[in-house]
Design a protein around this motif. Structure first.
Motif, PDB file in Angstrom:
ATOM      1  N   ALA A  81       0.559  -1.366   0.020  1.00 53.55           N
ATOM      2  CA  ALA A  81       0.324   0.011   0.018  1.00 53.55           C
ATOM      3  C   ALA A  81       0.966   1.564  -0.054  1.00 53.55           C
ATOM      4  N   CYS A  82       1.854   1.166   0.800  1.00 48.92           N
ATOM      5  CA  CYS A  82       2.712   2.240   0.822  1.00 48.92           C
ATOM      6  C   CYS A  82       4.236   2.997   0.141  1.00 48.92           C
ATOM      7  N   ILE A  83       4.673   1.613  -0.370  1.00 44.14           N
ATOM      8  CA  ILE A  83       5.995   1.130  -0.819  1.00 44.14           C
ATOM      9  C   ILE A  83       6.074   0.875  -2.391  1.00 44.14           C
ATOM     10  N   LYS A  84       5.939   1.886  -3.782  1.00 40.26           N
ATOM     11  CA  LYS A  84       6.228   0.771  -4.722  1.00 40.26           C
ATOM     12  C   LYS A  84       7.282   1.837  -5.245  1.00 40.26           C
ATOM     13  N   MET A  85       7.942   0.818  -5.765  1.00 39.04           N
ATOM     14  CA  MET A  85       9.535   1.275  -6.988  1.00 39.04           C
ATOM     15  C   MET A  85       8.634   2.395  -8.016  1.00 39.04           C
ATOM     16  N   PRO A  86       8.376   2.553  -8.604  1.00 38.17           N
ATOM     17  CA  PRO A  86       7.525   3.353 -10.044  1.00 38.17           C
ATOM     18  C   PRO A  86       6.919   4.499  -8.639  1.00 38.17           C
ATOM     19  N   GLN A  87       6.908   4.179  -7.442  1.00 37.78           N
ATOM     20  CA  GLN A  87       5.843   5.599  -7.017  1.00 37.78           C
ATOM     21  C   GLN A  87       7.232   6.705  -6.356  1.00 37.78           C
ATOM     22  N   GLU A  88       8.120   5.570  -5.510  1.00 34.15           N
ATOM     23  CA  GLU A  88       9.114   6.408  -5.467  1.00 34.15           C
ATOM     24  C   GLU A  88      10.390   7.218  -6.136  1.00 34.15           C
TER      25      GLU A  88
END
Length: 178
Positions: free
Chosen positions: A129-136
């Motif tokens: 829910a909180c940590i996604k590589m693309p999101q980072e």
């Protein structure tokens, strides 16, 4: 075996009652706010269509996962004795996939049934829910390295604290029932 079937029956009845309550509340709210009817129905249809496109593939993958990944492997890498290695593996397993969170719940259920530690399941779901590589990467681009690393570090720390707390509460409540 009989207790398991009775428990499953009770859970099924509970789920149908919950669905009925939600539908009644939705109907009441749509009666009170008729101008919201169209956006609600459009959103409902969009989610339903998305789930019908994604869920069959997810179920096939989960079926393969359930068969190919043995209970011993799950217990070794995510079970009670997995320690810090299990925590990091749960974070990585949760952070790598992209997709909606509802895909993670059936996988978490399989991991739990195969002997994964409760805290590692919470870490897996929270990481999804909180940590996604693309999101980072997007966060890095728009907010900078310092912000991204600090948020990532604090997120991981609080996910781990929360997971351990939830596991202790669940263990305590199970001991109270006995």
């Amino acid at each position: 075996m009989r207790n398991l079937k009775e428990k499953q029956k009770r859970e099924m009845i509970r789920d149908w009652i919950l669905l009925g309550i939600i539908l009644i509340i939705a109907i009441i709210l749509l009666s009170i706010f008729p101008d919201r009817k169209e956006p609600v129905i459009n959103t409902l249809w969009d989610y339903f269509a998305e789930m019908m496109l994604i869920l069959p593939a997810v179920m096939v993958i989960l079926g393969l996962f359930a068969v190919w990944v043995s209970k011993e492997i799950v217990i070794k890498h995510l079970g009670k004795a997995s320690g810090i290695k299990g925590i990091f593996l749960a974070i990585i397993l949760g952070a790598l996939p992209t997709g909606p969170l509802y895909i993670a719940f059936p996988m978490a259920s399989i991991l739990l049934k195969k002997g994964a530690r409760i805290s590692n399941i919470v870490i897996f779901l929270s990481s999804w829910a909180c940590i996604k590589m693309p999101q980072e990467m997007v966060e890095l681009q728009f907010l900078g390295l310092r912000f991204m690393l600090l948020r990532l570090f604090l997120t991981i720390i609080f996910i781990i604290i929360m997971a351990i707390f939830i596991e202790k509460v669940i263990e305590w409540s199970e001991n109270e029932e006995e």
